[in-house]
Write a protein that holds these residues in place. Structure first.
Motif, PDB file in Angstrom:
ATOM      1  N   PRO A   1       2.923  12.631  -1.810  1.00 18.52           N
ATOM      2  CA  PRO A   1       2.889  12.233  -3.231  1.00 18.52           C
ATOM      3  C   PRO A   1       4.239  12.367  -3.942  1.00 18.52           C
ATOM      4  CG  PRO A   1       1.012  13.615  -2.705  1.00 18.52           C
ATOM      5  CD  PRO A   1       1.867  13.576  -1.476  1.00 18.52           C
ATOM      6  N   ARG A   2       5.059  13.343  -3.548  1.00 21.55           N
ATOM      7  CA  ARG A   2       6.372  13.478  -4.208  1.00 21.55           C
ATOM      8  C   ARG A   2       7.249  12.264  -3.940  1.00 21.55           C
ATOM      9  NH1 ARG A   2       9.506  18.880  -2.887  1.00 21.55           N
ATOM     10  NH2 ARG A   2      10.860  18.210  -4.593  1.00 21.55           N
ATOM     11  N   LEU A   3       7.015  11.613  -2.803  1.00 22.41           N
ATOM     12  CA  LEU A   3       7.894  10.505  -2.411  1.00 22.41           C
ATOM     13  C   LEU A   3       7.329   9.139  -2.810  1.00 22.41           C
ATOM     14  CD1 LEU A   3       8.935  11.678   1.169  1.00 22.41           C
ATOM     15  CD2 LEU A   3       9.922  12.302  -1.041  1.00 22.41           C
ATOM     16  N   ALA A   4       6.025   9.054  -3.021  1.00 26.86           N
ATOM     17  CA  ALA A   4       5.394   7.755  -3.283  1.00 26.86           C
ATOM     18  C   ALA A   4       6.031   7.077  -4.503  1.00 26.86           C
ATOM     19  CB  ALA A   4       3.907   7.966  -3.521  1.00 26.86           C
TER      20      ALA A   4
ATOM     21  N   ARG B   1      -6.373  -2.204  -2.203  1.00 24.65           N
ATOM     22  CA  ARG B   1      -5.589  -2.502  -0.983  1.00 24.65           C
ATOM     23  C   ARG B   1      -4.101  -2.626  -1.294  1.00 24.65           C
ATOM     24  NH1 ARG B   1      -9.383  -3.770   3.036  1.00 24.65           N
ATOM     25  NH2 ARG B   1     -10.928  -2.240   2.417  1.00 24.65           N
ATOM     26  N   ARG B   2      -3.814  -3.293  -2.428  1.00 20.79           N
ATOM     27  CA  ARG B   2      -2.401  -3.486  -2.795  1.00 20.79           C
ATOM     28  C   ARG B   2      -1.711  -2.134  -3.005  1.00 20.79           C
ATOM     29  NH1 ARG B   2      -3.780  -8.464  -5.862  1.00 20.79           N
ATOM     30  NH2 ARG B   2      -4.070  -7.312  -7.817  1.00 20.79           N
ATOM     31  N   GLN B   3      -2.454  -1.182  -3.586  1.00 25.97           N
ATOM     32  CA  GLN B   3      -1.864   0.146  -3.824  1.00 25.97           C
ATOM     33  C   GLN B   3      -1.783   0.954  -2.527  1.00 25.97           C
ATOM     34  OE1 GLN B   3      -0.361   0.922  -6.624  1.00 25.97           O
ATOM     35  NE2 GLN B   3      -0.983  -1.115  -7.344  1.00 25.97           N
ATOM     36  N   ASP B   4      -2.812   0.808  -1.659  1.00 22.06           N
ATOM     37  CA  ASP B   4      -2.798   1.550  -0.387  1.00 22.06           C
ATOM     38  C   ASP B   4      -1.553   1.200   0.414  1.00 22.06           C
ATOM     39  OD1 ASP B   4      -5.181   2.733  -0.995  1.00 22.06           O
ATOM     40  OD2 ASP B   4      -6.411   1.349   0.201  1.00 22.06           O
ATOM     41  N   GLU B   5      -1.223  -0.089   0.445  1.00 24.21           N
ATOM     42  CA  GLU B   5      -0.113  -0.471   1.335  1.00 24.21           C
ATOM     43  C   GLU B   5       1.258  -0.145   0.762  1.00 24.21           C
ATOM     44  OE1 GLU B   5      -0.642  -4.575   2.493  1.00 24.21           O
ATOM     45  OE2 GLU B   5       0.471  -5.274   0.744  1.00 24.21           O
ATOM     46  N   ILE B   6       1.318   0.326  -0.482  1.00 24.48           N
ATOM     47  CA  ILE B   6       2.615   0.816  -0.981  1.00 24.48           C
ATOM     48  C   ILE B   6       2.588   2.333  -1.184  1.00 24.48           C
ATOM     49  CG2 ILE B   6       3.252  -1.404  -2.014  1.00 24.48           C
ATOM     50  CD1 ILE B   6       2.569  -0.169  -4.761  1.00 24.48           C
ATOM     51  N   GLY B   7       1.465   2.957  -0.788  1.00 23.04           N
ATOM     52  CA  GLY B   7       1.436   4.420  -0.729  1.00 23.04           C
ATOM     53  C   GLY B   7       1.044   5.128  -2.003  1.00 23.04           C
ATOM     54  N   THR B   8       0.437   4.427  -2.987  1.00 27.89           N
ATOM     55  CA  THR B   8       0.041   5.082  -4.248  1.00 27.89           C
ATOM     56  C   THR B   8      -1.098   6.076  -3.969  1.00 27.89           C
ATOM     57  OG1 THR B   8       0.594   3.027  -5.333  1.00 27.89           O
ATOM     58  CG2 THR B   8      -0.653   4.621  -6.639  1.00 27.89           C
ATOM     59  N   PRO B   9      -0.886   7.376  -4.246  1.00 28.11           N
ATOM     60  CA  PRO B   9      -1.878   8.372  -3.813  1.00 28.11           C
ATOM     61  C   PRO B   9      -3.221   8.283  -4.543  1.00 28.11           C
ATOM     62  CG  PRO B   9       0.181   9.435  -4.518  1.00 28.11           C
ATOM     63  CD  PRO B   9       0.317   7.989  -4.848  1.00 28.11           C
ATOM     64  N   VAL B  10      -3.205   7.820  -5.820  1.00 28.70           N
ATOM     65  CA  VAL B  10      -4.443   7.859  -6.604  1.00 28.70           C
ATOM     66  C   VAL B  10      -4.638   6.543  -7.355  1.00 28.70           C
ATOM     67  CG1 VAL B  10      -5.546   8.945  -8.619  1.00 28.70           C
ATOM     68  CG2 VAL B  10      -4.336  10.370  -6.965  1.00 28.70           C
TER      69      VAL B  10
ATOM     70  N   ARG C   1      -9.784   7.779  -7.241  1.00 29.33           N
ATOM     71  CA  ARG C   1      -9.991   7.472  -5.818  1.00 29.33           C
ATOM     72  C   ARG C   1      -8.762   7.928  -5.025  1.00 29.33           C
ATOM     73  NH1 ARG C   1      -7.558   3.485  -2.721  1.00 29.33           N
ATOM     74  NH2 ARG C   1      -8.770   2.516  -1.056  1.00 29.33           N
ATOM     75  N   ASP C   2      -9.014   8.668  -3.947  1.00 30.58           N
ATOM     76  CA  ASP C   2      -7.929   9.228  -3.136  1.00 30.58           C
ATOM     77  C   ASP C   2      -7.552   8.248  -2.023  1.00 30.58           C
ATOM     78  OD1 ASP C   2      -6.403  11.778  -2.185  1.00 30.58           O
ATOM     79  OD2 ASP C   2      -7.429  10.996  -0.403  1.00 30.58           O
ATOM     80  N   ARG C   3      -6.251   7.976  -1.901  1.00 25.16           N
ATOM     81  CA  ARG C   3      -5.748   6.985  -0.940  1.00 25.16           C
ATOM     82  C   ARG C   3      -6.132   7.299   0.504  1.00 25.16           C
ATOM     83  NH1 ARG C   3       0.303   8.047  -0.363  1.00 25.16           N
ATOM     84  NH2 ARG C   3      -0.542   9.659   0.972  1.00 25.16           N
ATOM     85  N   ASP C   4      -6.048   8.572   0.891  1.00 25.02           N
ATOM     86  CA  ASP C   4      -6.209   8.909   2.307  1.00 25.02           C
ATOM     87  C   ASP C   4      -7.667   9.137   2.702  1.00 25.02           C
ATOM     88  OD1 ASP C   4      -3.496   8.698   2.467  1.00 25.02           O
ATOM     89  OD2 ASP C   4      -3.142  10.842   2.192  1.00 25.02           O
ATOM     90  N   SER C   5      -8.398   9.912   1.876  1.00 24.71           N
ATOM     91  CA  SER C   5      -9.783  10.217   2.254  1.00 24.71           C
ATOM     92  C   SER C   5     -10.740   9.153   1.709  1.00 24.71           C
ATOM     93  CB  SER C   5     -10.181  11.583   1.686  1.00 24.71           C
ATOM     94  OG  SER C   5     -10.202  11.498   0.267  1.00 24.71           O
TER      95      SER C   5
ATOM     96  N   GLY D   1      -1.781  15.448 -12.194  1.00 24.15           N
ATOM     97  CA  GLY D   1      -0.764  16.481 -11.931  1.00 24.15           C
ATOM     98  C   GLY D   1      -1.187  17.358 -10.760  1.00 24.15           C
ATOM     99  N   LYS D   2      -2.464  17.760 -10.745  1.00 21.69           N
ATOM    100  CA  LYS D   2      -2.968  18.615  -9.660  1.00 21.69           C
ATOM    101  C   LYS D   2      -2.847  17.903  -8.309  1.00 21.69           C
ATOM    102  CE  LYS D   2      -7.144  19.907 -10.932  1.00 21.69           C
ATOM    103  NZ  LYS D   2      -8.499  20.237 -11.023  1.00 21.69           N
ATOM    104  N   LYS D   3      -3.161  16.613  -8.306  1.00 26.65           N
ATOM    105  CA  LYS D   3      -3.152  15.845  -7.056  1.00 26.65           C
ATOM    106  C   LYS D   3      -1.746  15.604  -6.525  1.00 26.65           C
ATOM    107  CE  LYS D   3      -5.572  13.730  -4.794  1.00 26.65           C
ATOM    108  NZ  LYS D   3      -6.091  14.214  -3.511  1.00 26.65           N
TER     109      LYS D   3
END
Ligand code: ATP
Length: 543
Positions: free
Chosen positions: A444-447, A492-501, A518-522, A538-540
């Motif tokens: 998340p710090r890098l996304a 899908r558009r957000q998943d493929e650019i790494g947006t965590p939430v 919605r969480d990107r990974d789980s 912020g927590k995420k």
């Protein structure tokens, strides 16, 4: 992971473009698009924060032999040319290259690879310079062409031994200084490659209007020298005490003979370097500390798997001044299986650099370093003559500090984080059917974006609520607003650019003032009150 897929994602979604693309591109130069610039900035900011501004000057971190300070610097790209003479770059910073008399192409000696084969009663060594994944196919195709054979005649090619670099080729007695049995990577005839020759990697430029050779200067091939020549300025102005470190992030330039492997070997790139100054007696412990600390930085940010390794150099790999060097390496997908590429070098440099800038260019003589002399008995490259020693007021000792240098590349780190993050998995679409999903599992710090905010539909007041949330989050996070197309497609558009939430305003929001997170990974979804979105995000993403 298929490198071509990542390269195509980078272009399609605006992470990386070839420089000057509309003019056909310029080999070895890359531009970062809207998402790429965010990703690379986040990497550089994480480095700056973790190494410099976030460092606690008052307590020794775990594993450190002592308390220490960290400060930053931003020095110029073009510096006094004498700096490169004293540092050794002017005389020593070169690669070996071979030229092809026929194709007029130039190759790095250690990157031309080939294999022996015989056919039609003749034995030749056929070469290639293509990337590892296409190497075998290219060798075969070139051999067939040379012997005037067709695809169905491959059985007539008798290959011998493994593919090896030209540098490892044992020369035939008949070679007499030429590569008579060698078919160069782009040649049609044998024996067109020249002997390896040295080639300086520094870009030359002219400072001022006169344009004479005396005005020649160089674009820096590393940021480190800017730190060494400012050592005294920093000590005199910043109330730092040894041990302390100076960090710098900036562009470096190397006229690489064969830029390749996407951004891995570029001609213009960014470095993130630390020069850490310490007492000679403590330098082995500090070397150990930085070697481990820098490795942990990558693992903390998600390069945690087997593809990352810390490799200590063998004695014969060490530079003539180094008492210890370790490379942090990543198994990039474009390398042959089992091979790793350097992300960062951590080196114990002794007092080599400060001494060179005091006394002049140094060379090894037996166990010691001495100022190299020219034919006239004077220093070959004269130093600044300034006293760069450090005086410790408490111990009343004057000494020349030793240096530990963790030297990282921002572009190689960006590429490694992208490679590691790239995943294809299965996720249900709107109709509940499983589909292949492309997802960048970036830390998340890098996304580039920390969250995307969607109204489920563009009516019933949903856009207004979603826009309010978007604006509120924007003051603290980089967030994206999207109201176009089916919500599944927006995910899908957000998943493929790494947006965590992803945060969706839906029918229920209008009833109970909650939204869907919605969480990107789980792919887990849960509800959050509208006015708690900022705290929840912020927590995420800041955990
Ligand atoms: P290599 O052997 O791969 O050419 P190097 O040992 O010359 O690398 P250093 O001089 O130690 O590299 O530079 C420190 C860091 O700068 C490297 O670990 C790498 O991350 C980065 N770097 C060096 N050259 C390049 C380049 N041509 N393109 C991108 N990054 C580079």
């Amino acid at each position: 992971m298929d490198m071509d897929k990542l390269v195509s994602l980078c272009k399609r979604r605006g992470f990386l473009f070839q420089s000057s693309e509309i003019y056909g591109g310029l080999n070895g130069f890359w531009d970062y698009g809207p998402l790429g610039v965010e990703l690379k900035r986040n990497i550089k900011e994480a480095w700056w924060r973790d190494m410099i501004t976030g460092h606690d000057d008052l307590a020794a971190p775990a594993g450190a032999p002592d308390v220490f300070q960290m400060v930053g610097l931003d020095s110029t790209i073009i510096m006094h040319p004498q700096i490169w003479k004293c540092s050794g770059h002017y005389d020593l910073f070169h690669d070996f290259m071979v030229d092809c008399r026929e194709s007029k192409k130039r190759y790095r000696y250690d990157q031309v690879r080939g294999r022996w084969l015989s056919a039609k009663g003749k034995e030749i060594f056929v070469c290639t310079s293509v990337e590892a994944s296409q190497e075998d196919a290219d060798l075969q195709q070139r051999a067939l062409k040379f012997f005037n054979l067709r695809g169905k005649d491959v059985d007539q090619l008798a290959w011998k031994g493994e593919t090896i670099t030209l540098a490892k080729l044992e020369r035939q007695p008949s070679d007499e200084g030429s590569y008579s049995a060698v078919l160069g990577p782009d040649a049609k005839e044998l024996g067109t490659l020249t002997e390896p020759r040295e080639f300086n990697l520094m870009f030359k430029t002219i400072v001022g209007a006169m344009g004479t050779e005396e005005d020649a200067a160089f674009l820096r091939p590393e940021t480190a020298q800017g730190i060494f020549v400012n050592f005294k300025n920093v000590v005199d102005s910043s109330r730092v005490n040894v041990p302390f470190g100076i960090g710098q992030i900036g562009k470096s330039f190397r006229n690489e003979i064969t830029p390749r492997n996407f951004t891995f070997r570029s001609r213009e790139f960014e470095q993130m370097e630390i020069e850490f100054f310490c007492h000679p007696s403590q330098s082995p412990q500090w070397y150990q500390y930085w070697r481990d600390r820098r490795f942990r930085w990558y693992t903390d940010l998600g390069l945690a798997g087997e593809r990352l390794r810390l490799r200590d150099h063998d004695q014969d790999e060490l530079s003539h001044y180094s008492c210890g060097t370790a490379d942090i390496e990543y198994a990039f997908p474009f390398l042959p299986p089992g091979e790793f590429g350097e992300l960062e070098g951590v080196a114990h440099r002794g007092d080599f650099d400060l001494r060179s800038h005091m006394e002049g260019k140094l060379v090894r003589q037996g166990e010691t370093l001495v100022v190299e002399q020219g034919a006239d008995g004077k220093p070959r490259h004269r130093g600044s003559g300034k006293d760069l020693t450090y005086y410790n007021e408490i111990t009343r000792e004057r000494f020349l500090p030793h240096v530990i240098e963790p030297s990282a590349g921002a572009d190689r780190a960006t590429l490694a984080f992208l490679c590691e993050a790239y995943h294809e998995d299965q996720a249900p679409d709107e109709k509940g059917e499983m589909q292949t999903r492309l997802v960048l599992r970036l830390h998340p710090r890098l996304a580039p974006y920390k969250a995307a905010v969607f109204p489920l539909v563009k009516k019933d007041g949903m856009p207004e609520v979603a826009q309010r949330i978007y604006r509120d989050l924007k003051s603290q996070f980089t967030v994206y607003y999207d109201d176009k197309g089916a919500v599944g497609r927006r995910y899908r558009r957000q998943d493929e650019i790494g947006t965590p939430v992803c945060i969706t305003v839906d029918g229920q929001t209008l009833i109970d003032n909650t939204v869907t997170f919605r969480d990107r990974d789980s792919l887990k979804q849960w509800r959050v009150k509208v006015d708690e979105c900022r705290a929840e995000l912020g927590k995420k993403v800041m955990a």
